[in-house]
Write a protein that holds these residues in place. Structure first.
Motif, mmCIF file in Angstrom:
data_model
loop_
_atom_site.group_PDB
_atom_site.id
_atom_site.type_symbol
_atom_site.label_atom_id
_atom_site.label_comp_id
_atom_site.label_asym_id
_atom_site.label_seq_id
_atom_site.Cartn_x
_atom_site.Cartn_y
_atom_site.Cartn_z
ATOM 1 N N GLU A 57 -4.320 -9.614 -3.680
ATOM 2 C CA GLU A 57 -3.037 -9.519 -4.431
ATOM 3 C C GLU A 57 -1.596 -9.484 -3.885
ATOM 4 N N GLU A 62 -9.566 -6.856 -2.346
ATOM 5 C CA GLU A 62 -8.778 -7.163 -3.550
ATOM 6 C C GLU A 62 -7.422 -6.931 -3.090
ATOM 7 N N ALA A 63 -6.852 -5.799 -2.750
ATOM 8 C CA ALA A 63 -5.493 -5.456 -2.605
ATOM 9 C C ALA A 63 -4.914 -6.459 -1.633
ATOM 10 N N MET A 120 -9.472 2.721 -2.255
ATOM 11 C CA MET A 120 -9.704 1.770 -1.046
ATOM 12 C C MET A 120 -10.710 2.508 -0.068
ATOM 13 N N HIS A 174 2.664 1.434 -3.292
ATOM 14 C CA HIS A 174 1.462 1.944 -4.495
ATOM 15 C C HIS A 174 0.541 2.944 -3.882
ATOM 16 N N GLU A 232 -1.385 5.031 -4.787
ATOM 17 C CA GLU A 232 -2.683 5.134 -5.568
ATOM 18 C C GLU A 232 -3.778 4.372 -5.312
ATOM 19 N N TYR A 233 -3.511 3.355 -4.728
ATOM 20 C CA TYR A 233 -4.376 2.471 -4.170
ATOM 21 C C TYR A 233 -5.352 2.850 -2.894
ATOM 22 N N VAL A 251 -12.691 -3.633 -1.866
ATOM 23 C CA VAL A 251 -11.331 -3.077 -2.388
ATOM 24 C C VAL A 251 -10.311 -3.360 -1.361
ATOM 25 N N LEU A 260 0.745 -1.128 0.189
ATOM 26 C CA LEU A 260 -0.032 -0.055 0.056
ATOM 27 C C LEU A 260 0.631 1.174 -0.051
ATOM 28 N N ASP A 313 -0.928 -5.580 -8.803
ATOM 29 C CA ASP A 313 -1.886 -4.990 -9.553
ATOM 30 C C ASP A 313 -3.262 -5.298 -8.373
ATOM 31 N N GLY A 314 -3.544 -4.283 -7.926
ATOM 32 C CA GLY A 314 -4.585 -4.397 -6.662
ATOM 33 C C GLY A 314 -5.891 -4.891 -7.141
ATOM 34 N N PHE A 315 -6.096 -4.416 -8.323
ATOM 35 C CA PHE A 315 -7.574 -4.832 -8.881
ATOM 36 C C PHE A 315 -7.428 -6.038 -9.632
#
Ligand code: HEM
Length: 484
Positions: free
Chosen positions: A339, A335-336, A324, A317, A319-320, A332, A314, A396-398
């Motif tokens: 991953e 998801e993260a 989230m 990255h 950007e998540y 979400v 997190l 790739d969190g999604f």
């Protein structure tokens, strides 16, 4: 030194050492000759010993090299005192997942992996009845107990992080997460107020760290020296004594209540502690305490590691963070985390097993591993396999959300299987954070619920950044294990 009794003792010890050494050499030669499985590294007797040393710091590379050569097969790499048979590909991993315990032993695999007899005690190593209790009672109670989990997460983050206002404060991630996970898990294991008892929690964390560290050290010793030196390496007796001192009065109180009012006494709590003593001979303080201690170990080590890795992802990255926050209660946060578990396995291998049937174990491709072989599935290379995951090396969190949506679009809308595809709770031959098959982690439903709720709480209430911006701390490698 002149005392003949000492001479005798030294003589006996020397004899045992010599006999054990000969056996180790014989076993090694035999396995070189018997199993028709390719070797990654050297096959020579002395060179393979050297590879065994290399395995300690280069296991991820060695295992990846083997996987690249045999992605649907089995290869072996030398460890210091044995071979490790590494199983790759869906078909063969399925074979292990479904193999009967009296042929391919999960218990013996765990024993070798964490040296359970030395680090946790013989009784715990040989009797795994707690797995069913976690799988059934703890998992079934999750829904009802979720408000407790949530309440404990809020209090634990507040108290452990000790933040005031909008100040930034620096925390070492893994120890901090161990403190929080220990507390949240124990809300369901033993309940209030013990789950907030500092000495109790510190003992559980110290025990967890000690089991993993001692296991690593003990595996560096030849098997015949382990019984002699392991007691000097492991601090289990200290942790056990402390745990009995703290947990003992509570267990005695519960047992006394049960003796007086029967098993279903009104107001009986539904903590793990109240269900983990199904067996008559386990209904005393010591075995119950040791069982709770060992469940703590299984829960704290893995979950705090997973959360630490997710936090590293997190912060690397950021950007998540916003998406989230926006959708946190739904998917979400899941998801993260899911991953992150794919990219950051606890090691290169999972599902440690030992073949214990005299006739060995035959895989569906015809490969036979002889009795006494240690094997495991190549988890990390599977998760980084481009044929299974596009841009596999990339976080790739999604990824999983997209996969599920695509799958759903291509199948009947009411296909109930879709719901279970690729979620944090799912286990599959190509998604192995919790193993797969009948021995998959019994606590994985609890772990997924706890970690998702912790992540949701964190992103909603805190800003996080790494010590050095843009830099993800590298994992520590010890043999096949990877720790943040
Ligand atoms: C992210 C968190 C977790 C991960 C990644 C994880 C992973 C695993 C894996 C890979 C195994 C071995 C499976 C096999 O060999 O086939 C395992 C076993 C086990 N897990 Fe988990 N686990 C987690 C959390 C938990 C929690 C929260 C509990 C307890 C509530 C738990 C209890 C156990 C137990 C009791 C075993 C059997 C081995 C033993 O007794 O030490 N795990 N876990």
């Amino acid at each position: 030194m002149d005392d003949p009794r000492f001479m005798l003792l030294y003589g006996v010890l020397a004899g045992i050492l010599f006999a054990s050494f000969r056996k180790a050499v014989y076993d090694r030669k035999m396995r070189l000759a018997v199993a028709n499985v390719p070797i990654v590294g050297s096959s020579g007797f002395f060179a393979s010993w050297w590879d065994g040393f290399r395995f300690i710091h280069q296991a991820p590379e060695l295992i990846q090299r083997g996987y690249d050569l045999y992605p649907e097969g089995i290869f072996r790499v030398a460890r210091l005192f044995r071979w490790e048979y590494v199983v790759c590909g869906q078909k063969l991993i399925k074979d292990i997942a479904g193999a009967p315990e009296h042929v391919v032993s999960f218990t013996e695999g765990i024993e070798e992996s964490i040296q359970a007899k030395f680090t946790m005690g013989r009784e715990r190593a040989e009797n795994h009845y707690h797995l069913d209790v976690i799988r059934t009672t703890l998992t079934r109670n999750l829904h009802n107990c979720f408000p407790d989990v949530r309440d404990e997460i809020i209090c634990a983050f507040d108290e452990v992080l000790q933040l005031q206002g909008s100040e930034w404060k620096s925390h070492p991630v893994l120890p901090t997460m161990m403190a929080i996970v220990a507390r949240v898990s124990n809300r369901l294991f033993v309940g209030l107020p013990l789950c907030r008892d500092k000495a109790y929690l510190a003992n559980n964390v110290a025990y967890t760290v000690d089991v993993m560290r001692s296991a690593n050290k003990i595996t560096l010793l030849p098997p015949f020296l382990r019984p002699i030196f392991a007691p000097l390496i492991s601090s289990k007796n200290k942790s056990n004594t402390k745990a009995v001192e703290i947990l003992g009065p509570l267990i005695e109180e519960r047992l006394a209540k049960e003796a007086e009012l029967g098993p279903d006494w009104p107001g009986r709590p539904v903590k793990l502690l109240d269900n983990v003593y199904g067996h008559e001979d386990q209904r005393t303080v010591l075995p119950l305490t040791l069982r709770i201690l060992s469940i703590n170990m299984a829960a704290i080590h893995t979950s705090s590691t997973a959360f630490t890795q997710a936090l590293f992802d997190l912060t690397t990255h950021p950007e998540y963070l916003l998406p989230m926050r926006e959708e946190v209660e739904h998917v979400v946060a899941e998801e993260a985390s899911c991953e992150s578990q794919r990219v950051n396995t606890n090691g290169s291998l999972v599902m440690a097993r030992k073949v214990i049937a005299k006739e060995g174990f035959r895989f569906s491709d015809g490969t036979v591993l002889p009795c006494g072989s240690y094997l495991a599935a190549a988890s990390r290379p599977t998760h980084y396999d481009e044929s299974k995951y596009e841009n596999a090396a990339k976080f790739d969190g999604f990824r999983f959300a997209r996969e599920r949506a695509e799958h759903q679009a291509n199948h009947e809308a009411n296909d109930s299987q879709v719901v279970f595809k690729r979620q944090m709770i799912s286990t599959a031959v190509d998604h192995l954070p919790f193993g797969t098959g009948k021995h998959a982690c019994p606590g994985h439903f609890f772990a997924a619920t706890e970690l998702k709720a912790m992540m949701a709480h964190l992103v909603l209430n805190y800003d996080v950044k790494p010590e050095v911006e843009g830099v993800r701390p590298a994992d520590i490698v010890f043999s096949h294990r990877l720790s943040p």
